[in-house]
Each structure stands twice: as structure tokens, then as C-alpha cells.
Scaffold this motif. Structure first.
Motif, mmCIF file in Angstrom:
data_model
loop_
_atom_site.group_PDB
_atom_site.id
_atom_site.type_symbol
_atom_site.label_atom_id
_atom_site.label_comp_id
_atom_site.label_asym_id
_atom_site.label_seq_id
_atom_site.Cartn_x
_atom_site.Cartn_y
_atom_site.Cartn_z
ATOM 1 N N LYS A 24 0.868 -1.255 -0.071
ATOM 2 C CA LYS A 24 0.024 -0.201 -0.098
ATOM 3 C C LYS A 24 0.839 1.224 -0.042
ATOM 4 N N VAL A 25 0.578 2.150 -0.949
ATOM 5 C CA VAL A 25 1.512 3.321 -1.155
ATOM 6 C C VAL A 25 0.539 4.675 -0.784
ATOM 7 N N GLY A 26 1.506 5.348 0.160
ATOM 8 C CA GLY A 26 0.523 6.617 0.689
ATOM 9 C C GLY A 26 1.197 8.050 0.593
ATOM 10 N N VAL A 27 0.852 8.931 0.897
ATOM 11 C CA VAL A 27 1.360 10.129 0.876
ATOM 12 C C VAL A 27 1.455 10.632 2.486
ATOM 13 N N PHE A 28 2.755 11.187 2.983
ATOM 14 C CA PHE A 28 2.703 11.993 4.197
ATOM 15 C C PHE A 28 3.542 13.144 3.941
ATOM 16 N N SER A 29 2.528 14.179 3.631
ATOM 17 C CA SER A 29 3.135 15.491 3.271
ATOM 18 C C SER A 29 2.783 16.597 4.098
ATOM 19 N N GLN A 30 3.447 17.630 4.080
ATOM 20 C CA GLN A 30 3.033 18.762 4.854
ATOM 21 C C GLN A 30 2.714 19.841 4.053
ATOM 22 N N GLY A 31 1.570 20.702 4.332
ATOM 23 C CA GLY A 31 1.014 21.957 3.739
ATOM 24 C C GLY A 31 -0.270 21.807 3.760
ATOM 25 N N LEU A 32 -1.132 22.598 2.920
ATOM 26 C CA LEU A 32 -2.216 22.806 2.935
ATOM 27 C C LEU A 32 -3.034 21.548 2.124
ATOM 28 N N PRO A 33 -3.785 20.790 2.632
ATOM 29 C CA PRO A 33 -4.220 19.631 2.137
ATOM 30 C C PRO A 33 -4.928 19.649 0.673
ATOM 31 N N THR A 34 -5.635 20.747 0.542
ATOM 32 C CA THR A 34 -6.272 20.775 -0.964
ATOM 33 C C THR A 34 -5.187 20.957 -1.951
ATOM 34 N N TRP A 35 -4.278 21.950 -1.541
ATOM 35 C CA TRP A 35 -3.136 22.162 -2.599
ATOM 36 C C TRP A 35 -2.497 21.204 -2.843
ATOM 37 N N GLN A 36 -1.931 20.373 -1.960
ATOM 38 C CA GLN A 36 -1.094 19.197 -2.008
ATOM 39 C C GLN A 36 -1.741 18.250 -2.947
ATOM 40 N N ARG A 37 -2.957 18.159 -2.722
ATOM 41 C CA ARG A 37 -3.861 17.310 -3.535
ATOM 42 C C ARG A 37 -3.741 17.459 -5.068
ATOM 43 N N LYS A 38 -4.116 18.859 -5.117
ATOM 44 C CA LYS A 38 -4.128 19.222 -6.495
ATOM 45 C C LYS A 38 -2.596 19.122 -7.206
ATOM 46 N N LYS A 39 -1.543 19.217 -6.497
ATOM 47 C CA LYS A 39 -0.367 18.903 -7.098
ATOM 48 C C LYS A 39 -0.144 17.630 -7.455
ATOM 49 N N LEU A 40 -0.660 16.917 -6.592
ATOM 50 C CA LEU A 40 -0.675 15.234 -6.978
ATOM 51 C C LEU A 40 -1.325 15.029 -8.318
ATOM 52 N N ASP A 41 -2.594 15.644 -8.383
ATOM 53 C CA ASP A 41 -3.581 15.471 -9.498
ATOM 54 C C ASP A 41 -2.910 15.934 -10.761
ATOM 55 N N LEU A 42 -2.463 17.074 -10.706
ATOM 56 C CA LEU A 42 -1.738 18.004 -11.759
ATOM 57 C C LEU A 42 -0.462 17.004 -12.289
ATOM 58 N N ALA A 43 0.368 16.464 -11.430
ATOM 59 C CA ALA A 43 1.452 15.672 -11.885
ATOM 60 C C ALA A 43 0.925 14.238 -12.305
ATOM 61 N N GLY A 44 -0.083 14.121 -12.152
ATOM 62 C CA GLY A 44 -0.698 12.710 -12.549
ATOM 63 C C GLY A 44 -0.098 11.516 -11.776
ATOM 64 N N LEU A 45 0.063 11.860 -10.377
ATOM 65 C CA LEU A 45 0.425 10.674 -9.442
ATOM 66 C C LEU A 45 -0.622 10.331 -8.601
ATOM 67 N N THR A 46 -1.841 11.027 -8.376
ATOM 68 C CA THR A 46 -3.018 10.479 -7.534
ATOM 69 C C THR A 46 -3.310 9.067 -7.885
ATOM 70 N N PRO A 47 -3.253 8.455 -9.088
ATOM 71 C CA PRO A 47 -3.933 6.908 -9.302
ATOM 72 C C PRO A 47 -2.900 6.140 -8.725
ATOM 73 N N LEU A 48 -1.554 6.490 -8.358
ATOM 74 C CA LEU A 48 -0.497 5.825 -7.812
ATOM 75 C C LEU A 48 -0.394 5.487 -6.434
#
Length: 119
Positions: A24-48
Motif C-alpha cells: 500500500k503506497v500513501g502520501v505523508f506530506s506537509q502543507g495545505l491538504p487541498t493544494w497538496q492534493r491538487k499538485k498530485l492530480d496535476l502531476a498525474g500521481l494520484t492514481p498511484l
């Protein structure tokens, strides 16, 4: 999207895709959750990533937030202060992503491809 895709290190999608087949692969990140998720989406990484393992907080190393993480887990981070904070946490195995390899920390890697050798 092109800027965010270009900003990720080249091995990231391949390594995440490879790990996802077994772990299981997740994200452990610091920042504004909405913006961090947006960056993952824009980079095409969310499905991973497993969507139930998206841990994003403004202060990710607080005791209260660390208690939310599933245990046991491996956390890879490029911030040495975060790694130091995680070293004393039960059932968390921190790995320092030290791209220039200047830290001398024994549990450090230079790029994500090396994670495949460790797991």
C-alpha cells in the motif's frame, strides 16, 4: 499539468507503480491538504496512491498527527529533521531521501529506485 509533471523526478512514477503492486503506497506530506492534493492530480500521481493513505497536514510531525498513521509503515522523506523526529516512533521505519548523499545517515537513499532494493 506539464509544469508539475516536469517537476517530479523521473523515477517516481515507475517506482510508485512497482511498489503499488505489492505494498500500500500513501502520501505523508506537509502543507495545505487541498493544494497538496491538487499538485498530485496535476502531476498525474494520484492514481498511484491508495486514497485512504493520503496523510497531509500543515504540521505533519505533531504527536497527534503521527498517531493517525497506520503501523507498521515505512516513511521516505527528504527532510532530515522529519527523519530525526520519526526515528523514535514505534513501528515507523524512516528512510532519508538524500539525493546529494551528504548526510552519512545509514538509512538514506539517493533516489527512489533504491527503495525497490530495500523492500
Amino acid at each position: 499539468p506539464e509544469l508539475y509533471t516536469a517537476a517530479i523526478f523521473p523515477e517516481v512514477p515507475t517506482v510508485l507503480d512497482s511498489l503499488k503492486g505489492t505494498y500500500k503506497v500513501g502520501v505523508f506530506s506537509q502543507g495545505l491538504p487541498t493544494w497538496q492534493r491538487k499538485k498530485l492530480d496535476l502531476a498525474g500521481l494520484t492514481p498511484l496512491f491508495d486514497q485512504e493513505l493520503l496523510f497531509i497536514a500543515q504540521r505533519k510531525t505533531t504527536t497527534a498527527y503521527l498517531e493517525k498513521l497506520p503501523r507498521p509503515c515505512i516513511i521516505i522523506d527528504d527532510n532530515q529533521e522529519v527523519i530525526t523526529r520519526l526515528q523514535n516512533q514505534p513501528d515507523i521505519a524512516p528512510i532519508f531521501l538524500d539525493r546529494p548523499q551528504t548526510s552519512g545517515i545509514s538509512t538514506s537513499i539517493a533516489n527512489l529506485t533504491q527503495v525497490l532494493e530495500l523492500v
